[in-house]
Design a protein around this motif. Sequence first.
Motif, PDB file in Angstrom:
ATOM      1  N   GLU A 142      58.947  23.402  27.173  1.00 19.31           N
ATOM      2  CA  GLU A 142      58.915  23.531  28.637  1.00 19.31           C
ATOM      3  C   GLU A 142      57.993  22.480  29.256  1.00 19.31           C
ATOM      4  N   PHE A 143      56.862  22.224  28.622  1.00 20.94           N
ATOM      5  CA  PHE A 143      55.921  21.215  29.100  1.00 20.94           C
ATOM      6  C   PHE A 143      56.574  19.833  29.121  1.00 20.94           C
ATOM      7  N   ILE A 144      57.197  19.459  28.013  1.00 21.93           N
ATOM      8  CA  ILE A 144      57.826  18.137  27.917  1.00 21.93           C
ATOM      9  C   ILE A 144      58.970  18.013  28.918  1.00 21.93           C
ATOM     10  N   ALA A 145      59.794  19.045  29.003  1.00 23.58           N
ATOM     11  CA  ALA A 145      60.939  18.998  29.918  1.00 23.58           C
ATOM     12  C   ALA A 145      60.486  18.880  31.367  1.00 23.58           C
TER      13      ALA A 145
ATOM     14  N   ILE B 117      62.668  25.239  32.833  1.00 22.18           N
ATOM     15  CA  ILE B 117      62.212  24.081  33.610  1.00 22.18           C
ATOM     16  C   ILE B 117      61.986  24.431  35.082  1.00 22.18           C
ATOM     17  N   ASN B 118      61.648  25.660  35.362  1.00 21.80           N
ATOM     18  CA  ASN B 118      61.410  26.089  36.735  1.00 21.80           C
ATOM     19  C   ASN B 118      60.652  27.410  36.677  1.00 21.80           C
ATOM     20  N   GLY B 119      59.549  27.477  37.393  1.00 19.56           N
ATOM     21  CA  GLY B 119      58.738  28.689  37.394  1.00 19.56           C
ATOM     22  C   GLY B 119      59.472  29.905  37.939  1.00 19.56           C
TER      23      GLY B 119
ATOM     24  N   HIS C  29      53.961  37.846  28.434  1.00 22.85           N
ATOM     25  CA  HIS C  29      52.969  36.911  27.886  1.00 22.85           C
ATOM     26  C   HIS C  29      53.604  35.555  27.575  1.00 22.85           C
ATOM     27  N   GLN C  30      54.860  35.542  27.137  1.00 21.85           N
ATOM     28  CA  GLN C  30      55.548  34.271  26.904  1.00 21.85           C
ATOM     29  C   GLN C  30      55.901  33.621  28.232  1.00 21.85           C
ATOM     30  N   GLY C  31      56.299  34.417  29.220  1.00 18.51           N
ATOM     31  CA  GLY C  31      56.592  33.881  30.541  1.00 18.51           C
ATOM     32  C   GLY C  31      55.372  33.236  31.172  1.00 18.51           C
ATOM     33  N   LEU C  32      54.214  33.869  31.006  1.00 13.12           N
ATOM     34  CA  LEU C  32      52.973  33.303  31.533  1.00 13.12           C
ATOM     35  C   LEU C  32      52.654  31.980  30.847  1.00 13.12           C
ATOM     36  N   LEU C  33      52.842  31.919  29.535  1.00  6.83           N
ATOM     37  CA  LEU C  33      52.610  30.669  28.806  1.00  6.83           C
ATOM     38  C   LEU C  33      53.581  29.588  29.265  1.00  6.83           C
ATOM     39  N   HIS C  34      54.857  29.943  29.454  1.00  8.62           N
ATOM     40  CA  HIS C  34      55.836  28.971  29.961  1.00  8.62           C
ATOM     41  C   HIS C  34      55.427  28.461  31.338  1.00  8.62           C
ATOM     42  N   LEU C  35      55.034  29.372  32.223  1.00 14.26           N
ATOM     43  CA  LEU C  35      54.648  28.979  33.579  1.00 14.26           C
ATOM     44  C   LEU C  35      53.453  28.035  33.564  1.00 14.26           C
ATOM     45  N   ILE C  36      52.461  28.345  32.768  1.00 11.51           N
ATOM     46  CA  ILE C  36      51.279  27.476  32.671  1.00 11.51           C
ATOM     47  C   ILE C  36      51.687  26.091  32.170  1.00 11.51           C
TER      48      ILE C  36
END
Length: 188
Positions: A52-55, A104-106, A121-128
């Motif tokens: 998610e970070f790279i994308a 690729i979108n919060g 918890h995974q959603g929060l990590l993705h958002l961050i």
Amino acid sequence: ARHFCASERVAIAVSPQPRTHCTMALVRWETVNWDEQDPKIMVMDVKAAVAEFIAMTLFVIVGCGTACGYGASDGETRLCVAFAFGMSILVLVYAVCHLSGGHINGAVTFSLVLGGALPWHQGLLHLIMQLVGSLIGASILAGMFPCEFDVTRNLGSNVVNPNFGVGRALLAEVIGTFLLCKVVWEAA
């Protein structure tokens, strides 16, 4: 106490709940099937978060970078910028969907958490990671396009037309975000 298992790369902190239960938080560098996870174990899929970070970083660089280079002064340049955003999201979703789902979108991530398709918890990590990726992408753009070379003069970010109004712009954003989340839910 710490527990390590052969199938996990890294295990973090086992914290006892009531005496009969034990909750564990694991950090994994492998794709996680959320339907098969024990609800007592909080698994953090780092590979998905890095995807998610790279994308998001690449999405900001390609989309906003095209806007910085071309601007949006007429129909031709607007079409070029829209095509760059559309093609970049298409390619990036295909590139990372097998790792993270290609949010690729919060707002998409938040809707998947609310719908129960992604643990909080995974959603929060993705958002961050998405937020950090967008900041890194914007920082790279700031280095690539100094103010005198940026056609938009604002790193390709949007501004509300004063004739349109903030309320109408907010309504358009809500409708567009709903449409995006609906498409993701129906297509995934």
